[in-house]
Motif scaffolding. Structure first.
Motif, PDB file in Angstrom:
ATOM      1  N   GLU A  60       0.725  -1.144   0.187  1.00  8.90           N
ATOM      2  CA  GLU A  60       0.042   0.168   0.014  1.00  8.90           C
ATOM      3  C   GLU A  60       0.806   1.279   0.032  1.00  8.90           C
ATOM      4  O   GLU A  60       0.512   2.083  -0.590  1.00  8.90           O
ATOM      5  CB  GLU A  60      -0.986   0.039   1.135  1.00  8.90           C
ATOM      6  CG  GLU A  60      -2.102   0.744   0.914  1.00  8.90           C
ATOM      7  CD  GLU A  60      -3.061   0.416   2.213  1.00  8.90           C
ATOM      8  OE1 GLU A  60      -3.610   1.137   3.064  1.00  8.90           O
ATOM      9  OE2 GLU A  60      -3.606  -0.828   2.115  1.00  8.90           O
ATOM     10  N   LYS A  61       2.041   1.292   0.712  1.00  9.92           N
ATOM     11  CA  LYS A  61       2.821   2.356   0.815  1.00  9.92           C
ATOM     12  C   LYS A  61       3.532   2.534  -0.500  1.00  9.92           C
ATOM     13  O   LYS A  61       3.681   3.493  -1.145  1.00  9.92           O
ATOM     14  CB  LYS A  61       3.778   2.066   1.831  1.00  9.92           C
ATOM     15  CG  LYS A  61       3.307   2.240   3.386  1.00  9.92           C
ATOM     16  CD  LYS A  61       4.574   2.420   4.444  1.00  9.92           C
ATOM     17  CE  LYS A  61       3.976   2.594   5.518  1.00  9.92           C
ATOM     18  NZ  LYS A  61       5.080   2.614   6.892  1.00  9.92           N
ATOM     19  N   ALA A  62       4.013   1.227  -1.082  1.00 11.74           N
ATOM     20  CA  ALA A  62       4.488   1.414  -2.306  1.00 11.74           C
ATOM     21  C   ALA A  62       3.954   1.917  -3.429  1.00 11.74           C
ATOM     22  O   ALA A  62       4.377   2.899  -3.912  1.00 11.74           O
ATOM     23  CB  ALA A  62       5.176   0.023  -2.471  1.00 11.74           C
ATOM     24  N   ALA A  63       2.479   1.644  -3.396  1.00 10.73           N
ATOM     25  CA  ALA A  63       1.704   2.255  -4.442  1.00 10.73           C
ATOM     26  C   ALA A  63       1.545   3.708  -4.387  1.00 10.73           C
ATOM     27  O   ALA A  63       1.060   4.096  -5.504  1.00 10.73           O
ATOM     28  CB  ALA A  63       0.502   1.228  -4.455  1.00 10.73           C
ATOM     29  N   LYS A  64       1.917   4.051  -3.036  1.00 10.13           N
ATOM     30  CA  LYS A  64       1.309   5.578  -2.947  1.00 10.13           C
ATOM     31  C   LYS A  64       2.712   6.334  -3.181  1.00 10.13           C
ATOM     32  O   LYS A  64       2.754   7.438  -3.188  1.00 10.13           O
ATOM     33  CB  LYS A  64       0.829   5.733  -1.537  1.00 10.13           C
ATOM     34  CG  LYS A  64      -0.634   5.672  -1.502  1.00 10.13           C
ATOM     35  CD  LYS A  64      -1.129   6.284   0.127  1.00 10.13           C
ATOM     36  CE  LYS A  64      -1.743   4.977   0.768  1.00 10.13           C
ATOM     37  NZ  LYS A  64      -1.740   5.524   2.289  1.00 10.13           N
ATOM     38  N   ARG A 109      -1.332  -5.505  -6.410  1.00 11.49           N
ATOM     39  CA  ARG A 109      -1.802  -5.977  -4.718  1.00 11.49           C
ATOM     40  C   ARG A 109      -1.724  -7.367  -4.643  1.00 11.49           C
ATOM     41  O   ARG A 109      -1.093  -8.310  -3.635  1.00 11.49           O
ATOM     42  CB  ARG A 109      -3.090  -5.301  -4.515  1.00 11.49           C
ATOM     43  CG  ARG A 109      -3.304  -5.068  -3.093  1.00 11.49           C
ATOM     44  CD  ARG A 109      -4.463  -4.437  -2.795  1.00 11.49           C
ATOM     45  NE  ARG A 109      -4.954  -4.527  -1.490  1.00 11.49           N
ATOM     46  CZ  ARG A 109      -5.599  -5.475  -0.973  1.00 11.49           C
ATOM     47  NH1 ARG A 109      -6.483  -6.458  -1.648  1.00 11.49           N
ATOM     48  NH2 ARG A 109      -5.854  -5.681   0.420  1.00 11.49           N
ATOM     49  N   ASP A 110      -2.116  -8.162  -5.806  1.00  6.81           N
ATOM     50  CA  ASP A 110      -2.189  -9.479  -5.645  1.00  6.81           C
ATOM     51  C   ASP A 110      -0.864 -10.128  -5.899  1.00  6.81           C
ATOM     52  O   ASP A 110      -0.439 -11.152  -5.148  1.00  6.81           O
ATOM     53  CB  ASP A 110      -3.075 -10.302  -6.840  1.00  6.81           C
ATOM     54  CG  ASP A 110      -4.449 -10.108  -6.422  1.00  6.81           C
ATOM     55  OD1 ASP A 110      -4.774  -9.375  -5.612  1.00  6.81           O
ATOM     56  OD2 ASP A 110      -5.449 -10.865  -7.327  1.00  6.81           O
ATOM     57  N   PHE A 111       0.169  -9.470  -6.709  1.00  8.14           N
ATOM     58  CA  PHE A 111       1.508  -9.971  -6.887  1.00  8.14           C
ATOM     59  C   PHE A 111       2.198  -9.955  -5.530  1.00  8.14           C
ATOM     60  O   PHE A 111       2.644 -10.537  -4.940  1.00  8.14           O
ATOM     61  CB  PHE A 111       2.216  -9.047  -7.782  1.00  8.14           C
ATOM     62  CG  PHE A 111       3.672  -9.290  -7.681  1.00  8.14           C
ATOM     63  CD1 PHE A 111       4.232 -10.293  -8.412  1.00  8.14           C
ATOM     64  CD2 PHE A 111       4.731  -8.602  -7.078  1.00  8.14           C
ATOM     65  CE1 PHE A 111       5.539 -10.785  -8.385  1.00  8.14           C
ATOM     66  CE2 PHE A 111       6.088  -8.802  -7.001  1.00  8.14           C
ATOM     67  CZ  PHE A 111       6.408  -9.897  -7.689  1.00  8.14           C
ATOM     68  N   ALA A 112       1.914  -8.565  -4.853  1.00  9.28           N
ATOM     69  CA  ALA A 112       2.533  -8.449  -3.528  1.00  9.28           C
ATOM     70  C   ALA A 112       1.917  -9.430  -2.362  1.00  9.28           C
ATOM     71  O   ALA A 112       3.018 -10.251  -1.621  1.00  9.28           O
ATOM     72  CB  ALA A 112       2.152  -6.923  -2.903  1.00  9.28           C
ATOM     73  N   ALA A 113       0.905  -9.940  -2.276  1.00  5.34           N
ATOM     74  CA  ALA A 113       0.435 -10.822  -1.274  1.00  5.34           C
ATOM     75  C   ALA A 113       1.001 -12.318  -1.552  1.00  5.34           C
ATOM     76  O   ALA A 113       1.227 -12.955  -0.671  1.00  5.34           O
ATOM     77  CB  ALA A 113      -1.120 -10.744  -1.481  1.00  5.34           C
ATOM     78  N   SER A 114       0.870 -12.431  -2.805  1.00  2.66           N
ATOM     79  CA  SER A 114       1.496 -13.941  -3.304  1.00  2.66           C
ATOM     80  C   SER A 114       2.859 -14.118  -3.062  1.00  2.66           C
ATOM     81  O   SER A 114       3.347 -15.277  -2.841  1.00  2.66           O
ATOM     82  CB  SER A 114       1.045 -13.803  -4.893  1.00  2.66           C
ATOM     83  OG  SER A 114       2.521 -13.374  -5.467  1.00  2.66           O
ATOM     84  N   LYS A 181      -2.640 -13.650 -10.094  1.00  5.25           N
ATOM     85  CA  LYS A 181      -3.856 -13.224  -9.034  1.00  5.25           C
ATOM     86  C   LYS A 181      -3.941 -14.244  -7.977  1.00  5.25           C
ATOM     87  O   LYS A 181      -3.571 -15.388  -8.173  1.00  5.25           O
ATOM     88  CB  LYS A 181      -4.944 -13.504 -10.239  1.00  5.25           C
ATOM     89  CG  LYS A 181      -6.111 -13.319  -9.446  1.00  5.25           C
ATOM     90  CD  LYS A 181      -7.426 -13.113 -10.515  1.00  5.25           C
ATOM     91  CE  LYS A 181      -8.932 -13.177  -9.915  1.00  5.25           C
ATOM     92  NZ  LYS A 181      -9.065 -12.282  -8.939  1.00  5.25           N
ATOM     93  N   THR A 182      -4.400 -13.812  -6.951  1.00  3.37           N
ATOM     94  CA  THR A 182      -4.707 -14.506  -5.636  1.00  3.37           C
ATOM     95  C   THR A 182      -6.279 -14.921  -5.762  1.00  3.37           C
ATOM     96  O   THR A 182      -7.186 -14.403  -6.165  1.00  3.37           O
ATOM     97  CB  THR A 182      -4.302 -13.885  -4.471  1.00  3.37           C
ATOM     98  OG1 THR A 182      -5.035 -12.786  -4.318  1.00  3.37           O
ATOM     99  CG2 THR A 182      -2.835 -13.435  -4.351  1.00  3.37           C
ATOM    100  N   PHE A 183      -6.453 -16.216  -4.906  1.00  2.00           N
ATOM    101  CA  PHE A 183      -7.708 -16.429  -4.489  1.00  2.00           C
ATOM    102  C   PHE A 183      -8.131 -15.407  -3.362  1.00  2.00           C
ATOM    103  O   PHE A 183      -7.338 -14.427  -2.766  1.00  2.00           O
ATOM    104  CB  PHE A 183      -8.009 -17.864  -4.029  1.00  2.00           C
ATOM    105  CG  PHE A 183      -7.591 -18.802  -4.944  1.00  2.00           C
ATOM    106  CD1 PHE A 183      -8.701 -19.083  -5.766  1.00  2.00           C
ATOM    107  CD2 PHE A 183      -6.462 -19.482  -5.069  1.00  2.00           C
ATOM    108  CE1 PHE A 183      -8.380 -20.061  -6.906  1.00  2.00           C
ATOM    109  CE2 PHE A 183      -6.361 -20.414  -5.915  1.00  2.00           C
ATOM    110  CZ  PHE A 183      -7.209 -20.700  -7.186  1.00  2.00           C
TER     111      PHE A 183
END
Ligand code: ADP
Ligand code: ASP
Ligand code: MG
Length: 438
Positions: A60-64, A109-114, A181-183
């Protein structure tokens, strides 16, 4: 069917070096446990933060465009401590650099979480001496974002047939254009189910931090009894209503092939856990199989004289919801009244528009929205044969001074759903558990 067992380990089962040791011992104790699906490191203690949540916050920080180095350092530390404590022959430094670079370039975001499951699986594969398989190349989603089982099986089955042992990260796959993409949250359970299906496993073992599916949430009732056998259908009802031991979508891939799921405890591998099967011959000791519930519902109460004889009344009400992109959960009705239960989140900022649309379509005499409701599902294949179940539910709730606002029995007689005020939720679950189980 083969004799292969697919094993999935959840976040708390892989939260630190000590948990990794337990996991390795479980895997190595049965040579049929050939394919391992791993989650990202979860909580080590109740106030701890899951790696997945750290990654979301960091991204979230990176995206901002904000600095995120400190947040990422904390993530690296967790993996590095597992690696050094176990003396695993692997370094993730290069991976960290690549991921940070991708974050800075807004990889999504999905890449990040994965990356939580990706990195953890790299470590686990090295620790076990197993191959590592990146699901990005095998678990596929369609153009519309829905999971594509057929394409996935056509890619994954032949790949796994050629391999003896592998670790596969849970939680993600890729889109047709290869972006990650994540579930939804808890989705490593789904990956485990897909892998089990792809190798036509004899059993899908889902290892977590409880000794199986418990009759109700252990955070509400102390030490609830374990469900020994549960059907896929019962489990889906309970999972949908908040018993999140297993992701509700983890049922589909294995159900079609009749592969049973065994929920097991990494910290107590000797416990039998819960078997999830398509049909069960054995009747539960109690009339009910389980109880689950959720807060956060709203009800739209609609009154109109003679609505029952007005053709298309129900359809028009539902149309009004559909137009606002809202799906409904339940719809109990009387002669002159109808109630539509919806998720409060889905109604947010749309109340006025929904009420206007209903007014326009059916001209009710009176209408109101009531918030802060909870739903509780009482689920059990044994309820079909038992008499007086609804009566027992009512008297248990009445005794606990819980006001029942709605009751809905599914036509399969597999569940009874009651709607109550949110503040009564915990008391109601306890009362129901005591009435049926104690
Ligand atoms: P994992 O990280 O292994 O996937 P989860 O946290 O997703 O584990 O699921 C296990 C947790 O589910 C348990 O620790 C428990 O707190 C919670 N839970 C909620 N309802 C139930 C239930 N009916 N039976 C067992 N656990 C439940
Ligand atoms: N790590 C992911 C989550 O926290 C997926 C999972 O654990 O199943 O939701
Ligand atoms: Mg889970």
């Amino acid at each position: 069917m083969s004799n292969i067992k697919v094993v999935k380990f959840g976040g708390s089962s892989l939260a630190d070096a000590n948990q990794f040791r337990k996991v390795a011992a479980i895997i190595k104790s049965d040579e049929n446990r050939r394919f391992v699906v791993a989650s990202a490191p979860g909580k080590r203690f109740s106030a701890d933060v899951k790696i997945t949540d750290m990654l979301y916050a960091c991204y979230e920080k990176a995206a901002k465009g904000e600095a995120f180095d400190k947040d990422f350092d904390a993530i690296e530390k967790r993996y590095n401590s597992i690696i050094s404590e176990l003396k695993v022959d692997i370094s993730l430094e290069k991976e960290y650099e690549n991921i940070k670079d991708a974050f800075a370039h807004r990889a999504g975001r999905d890449f990040a979480a994965s990356r939580g499951e990706y990195l953890n699986s790299r470590v686990l594969a090295a620790f076990l001496g197993y191959d590592f398989i990146d699901p990005a190349g095998y678990i596929k989603f369609g153009e519309d974002g829905s999971f594509d089982l057929e394409t996935t099986l056509s890619l994954l089955s032949p790949k796994l047939k050629s391999i003896e042992n592998a670790v596969i990260p849970g939680f993600y796959g890729s889109m047709p254009n290869d972006t990650i993409k994540t579930f939804s949250r808890g989705g490593s359970d789904v990956t485990g189910s897909i892998v089990a299906r792809a190798v036509d496993a004899e059993l899908y073992e889902n290892w977590t931090d409880v000794s199986g599916f418990l009759i109700c949430d252990p955070r509400i009732v102390d030490n609830p009894k374990t469900i020994t056998t549960i059907t896929y259908k019962e489990l889906r009802e309970l999972a949908y209503m908040g018993a999140t031991v297993l992701h509700e979508d983890a049922i589909f891939p294995v159900r079609a092939a009749g592969i049973p799921i065994n929920i097991k405890n990494t910290n107590h591998p000797e416990d039998r856990g819960t078997m999830i099967v398509s049909e069960s011959a054995d009747i539960s000791k109690y009339v009910i199989t389980g109880i689950a519930g959720k807060k956060g519902f709203s009800v739209i109460n609609i009154e109109k004289d003679m609505m029952n004889s007005e053709l298309g009344f129900g359809r028009n009400v539902l149309r009004a919801l559909e137009k606002n992109g809202i799906s409904f959960e339940h719809m109990p009705s009387g002669i002159d009244t109808m109630s539509v239960l919806v998720n409060t989140d889905s109604l947010r900022d749309k109340e006025k528009s929904v009420l206007d649309e209903i007014t326009y379509r059916v001209h009710p005499d009176h209408m109101e929205i009531e918030n802060n409701l909870a739903l509780i599902a009482i689920v059990g294949r044994g309820m079909r044969k038992a008499r007086g179940t609804a009566g027992k539910i009512f008297s248990a709730l009445a005794e606990a001074k819980v006001n029942v606002k709605m009751i809905d029995q599914g036509s399969s007689e597999l569940n009874i759903i009651v709607g109550i005020n949110e503040e009564d939720f915990e008391d109601a679950v306890k009362a129901l558990y005591n009435a049926f189980v104690k």
